[in-house]
Design an enzyme around this catalytic site. Sequence first.
Site, PDB file in Angstrom:
ATOM      1  N   GLY A  11       0.784  -1.223   0.000  1.00 52.29           N
ATOM      2  CA  GLY A  11       0.000   0.000   0.000  1.00 52.29           C
ATOM      3  C   GLY A  11       0.817   1.274   0.000  1.00 52.29           C
ATOM      4  O   GLY A  11       0.354   2.310   0.488  1.00 52.29           O
ATOM      5  N   SER A  12       2.036   1.242  -0.551  1.00 51.18           N
ATOM      6  CA  SER A  12       2.850   2.470  -0.535  1.00 51.18           C
ATOM      7  C   SER A  12       2.192   3.578  -1.348  1.00 51.18           C
ATOM      8  O   SER A  12       2.246   4.746  -0.983  1.00 51.18           O
ATOM      9  CB  SER A  12       4.269   2.182  -1.054  1.00 51.18           C
ATOM     10  OG  SER A  12       4.262   1.920  -2.441  1.00 51.18           O
ATOM     11  N   ARG A  64     -15.614 -14.545  -9.597  1.00 50.52           N
ATOM     12  CA  ARG A  64     -15.159 -13.154  -9.481  1.00 50.52           C
ATOM     13  C   ARG A  64     -16.299 -12.241  -9.038  1.00 50.52           C
ATOM     14  O   ARG A  64     -16.135 -11.401  -8.155  1.00 50.52           O
ATOM     15  CB  ARG A  64     -14.622 -12.723 -10.863  1.00 50.52           C
ATOM     16  CG  ARG A  64     -13.597 -11.638 -10.848  1.00 50.52           C
ATOM     17  CD  ARG A  64     -13.115 -11.348 -12.275  1.00 50.52           C
ATOM     18  NE  ARG A  64     -12.195 -12.362 -12.775  1.00 50.52           N
ATOM     19  CZ  ARG A  64     -10.904 -12.371 -12.460  1.00 50.52           C
ATOM     20  NH1 ARG A  64     -10.420 -11.467 -11.640  1.00 50.52           N
ATOM     21  NH2 ARG A  64     -10.117 -13.305 -12.948  1.00 50.52           N
ATOM     22  N   MET A  89      -4.461  -6.060  -7.059  1.00 53.49           N
ATOM     23  CA  MET A  89      -4.016  -7.060  -8.028  1.00 53.49           C
ATOM     24  C   MET A  89      -5.138  -7.982  -8.509  1.00 53.49           C
ATOM     25  O   MET A  89      -4.876  -9.086  -8.956  1.00 53.49           O
ATOM     26  CB  MET A  89      -2.878  -7.895  -7.423  1.00 53.49           C
ATOM     27  CG  MET A  89      -1.695  -7.069  -6.977  1.00 53.49           C
ATOM     28  SD  MET A  89      -1.049  -6.002  -8.282  1.00 53.49           S
ATOM     29  CE  MET A  89      -0.013  -7.140  -9.144  1.00 53.49           C
ATOM     30  N   LEU A  92     -11.022  -6.651 -12.346  1.00 57.51           N
ATOM     31  CA  LEU A  92     -12.418  -6.373 -11.995  1.00 57.51           C
ATOM     32  C   LEU A  92     -13.332  -6.659 -13.191  1.00 57.51           C
ATOM     33  O   LEU A  92     -12.960  -6.417 -14.340  1.00 57.51           O
ATOM     34  CB  LEU A  92     -12.549  -4.910 -11.560  1.00 57.51           C
ATOM     35  CG  LEU A  92     -11.768  -4.568 -10.272  1.00 57.51           C
ATOM     36  CD1 LEU A  92     -11.638  -3.055 -10.101  1.00 57.51           C
ATOM     37  CD2 LEU A  92     -12.442  -5.210  -9.072  1.00 57.51           C
ATOM     38  N   HIS A 108      -0.456   2.213 -12.960  1.00 56.55           N
ATOM     39  CA  HIS A 108       0.153   1.044 -13.600  1.00 56.55           C
ATOM     40  C   HIS A 108       1.638   1.340 -13.807  1.00 56.55           C
ATOM     41  O   HIS A 108       1.975   2.429 -14.311  1.00 56.55           O
ATOM     42  CB  HIS A 108      -0.541   0.763 -14.944  1.00 56.55           C
ATOM     43  CG  HIS A 108       0.002  -0.417 -15.665  1.00 56.55           C
ATOM     44  ND1 HIS A 108      -0.292  -1.709 -15.294  1.00 56.55           N
ATOM     45  CD2 HIS A 108       0.832  -0.505 -16.735  1.00 56.55           C
ATOM     46  CE1 HIS A 108       0.338  -2.549 -16.119  1.00 56.55           C
ATOM     47  NE2 HIS A 108       1.032  -1.836 -16.985  1.00 56.55           N
ATOM     48  N   THR A 140     -11.424   1.414 -17.130  1.00 57.58           N
ATOM     49  CA  THR A 140     -12.557   1.014 -17.985  1.00 57.58           C
ATOM     50  C   THR A 140     -12.573  -0.515 -18.024  1.00 57.58           C
ATOM     51  O   THR A 140     -11.700  -1.162 -17.458  1.00 57.58           O
ATOM     52  CB  THR A 140     -12.352   1.543 -19.429  1.00 57.58           C
ATOM     53  OG1 THR A 140     -11.114   1.005 -19.918  1.00 57.58           O
ATOM     54  CG2 THR A 140     -12.305   3.061 -19.467  1.00 57.58           C
ATOM     55  N   LEU A 143      -8.643  -4.008 -19.538  1.00 57.27           N
ATOM     56  CA  LEU A 143      -7.552  -3.947 -18.561  1.00 57.27           C
ATOM     57  C   LEU A 143      -6.460  -2.955 -18.984  1.00 57.27           C
ATOM     58  O   LEU A 143      -5.969  -2.993 -20.111  1.00 57.27           O
ATOM     59  CB  LEU A 143      -6.928  -5.337 -18.408  1.00 57.27           C
ATOM     60  CG  LEU A 143      -5.864  -5.468 -17.312  1.00 57.27           C
ATOM     61  CD1 LEU A 143      -6.491  -5.335 -15.940  1.00 57.27           C
ATOM     62  CD2 LEU A 143      -5.112  -6.785 -17.450  1.00 57.27           C
ATOM     63  N   GLU A 173       5.760   6.872  -8.899  1.00 57.00           N
ATOM     64  CA  GLU A 173       4.338   6.598  -8.668  1.00 57.00           C
ATOM     65  C   GLU A 173       3.836   7.420  -7.487  1.00 57.00           C
ATOM     66  O   GLU A 173       2.729   7.983  -7.520  1.00 57.00           O
ATOM     67  CB  GLU A 173       4.122   5.107  -8.389  1.00 57.00           C
ATOM     68  CG  GLU A 173       4.396   4.206  -9.571  1.00 57.00           C
ATOM     69  CD  GLU A 173       4.175   2.742  -9.233  1.00 57.00           C
ATOM     70  OE1 GLU A 173       3.259   2.424  -8.461  1.00 57.00           O
ATOM     71  OE2 GLU A 173       4.939   1.913  -9.755  1.00 57.00           O
TER      72      GLU A 173
END
Length: 194
Positions: A11-12, A64, A89, A92, A108, A140, A143, A173
């Site tokens: 979670g950085s 899922r 990770m 969805l 990403h 969206t 992926l 990031e």
Amino acid sequence: KRVAVLISGGGSNMLALLRDMVGDHPGRAVFVGSNDPTAPGLQRAAELGVAVAAVDHRPFGRDRAAFEAAMLAPILASEPDILCLAGFMRVLTPEFVRRFEGRMLNIHPSLLPKYPGLHTHARALAAGDTEAGCTVHEVTAELDAGPILGQARVPVLPGDTEAALAERVLRQEHRLYPAVLRRYAQGDRSRLDL
Ligand code: GRF
């Protein structure tokens, strides 16, 4: 704007977002969720006083949609305006994405459209790229393919290992995501290149 963040591990990136959402920032962290109950980021978010919840995806197997229904409950309970994926990770389903279309971001670790998917640094090194970086984009159904909101570039150095490049990108990031979210929460969808 109420901001929820989904993580899978350290979670950085989530921490960088939470640390930036203070003072006159247009966003406020209202929830941090994870698909892994052991994600260290959950403890770090809780220490910052943010509501957290974990839904282990493993008992759901390949279903899922069932996992997402369980994960959706605490997310919706926090009534987010914006959903940020940060080192999350799990892929969805389009149904989940549609619920948050136009208000869901992801970071990403590549200069999209290059290297969607996994192992981005290894692929950049294998290709002999002299430049790498990270991308924040709207999520969206496809992926790693939504509208790009920002990118940060780093050099690939001679002798770079995957770990060295990953660390150099991760540092960017932590600069890019908070800068993009700050604008996005004010309704600014213009592209930011660091
Ligand atoms: C890192 O590889 C980062 O590049 C990507 O997700 C992974 C974990 O990030 N975005 P975090 O430390 O959990 O934010």
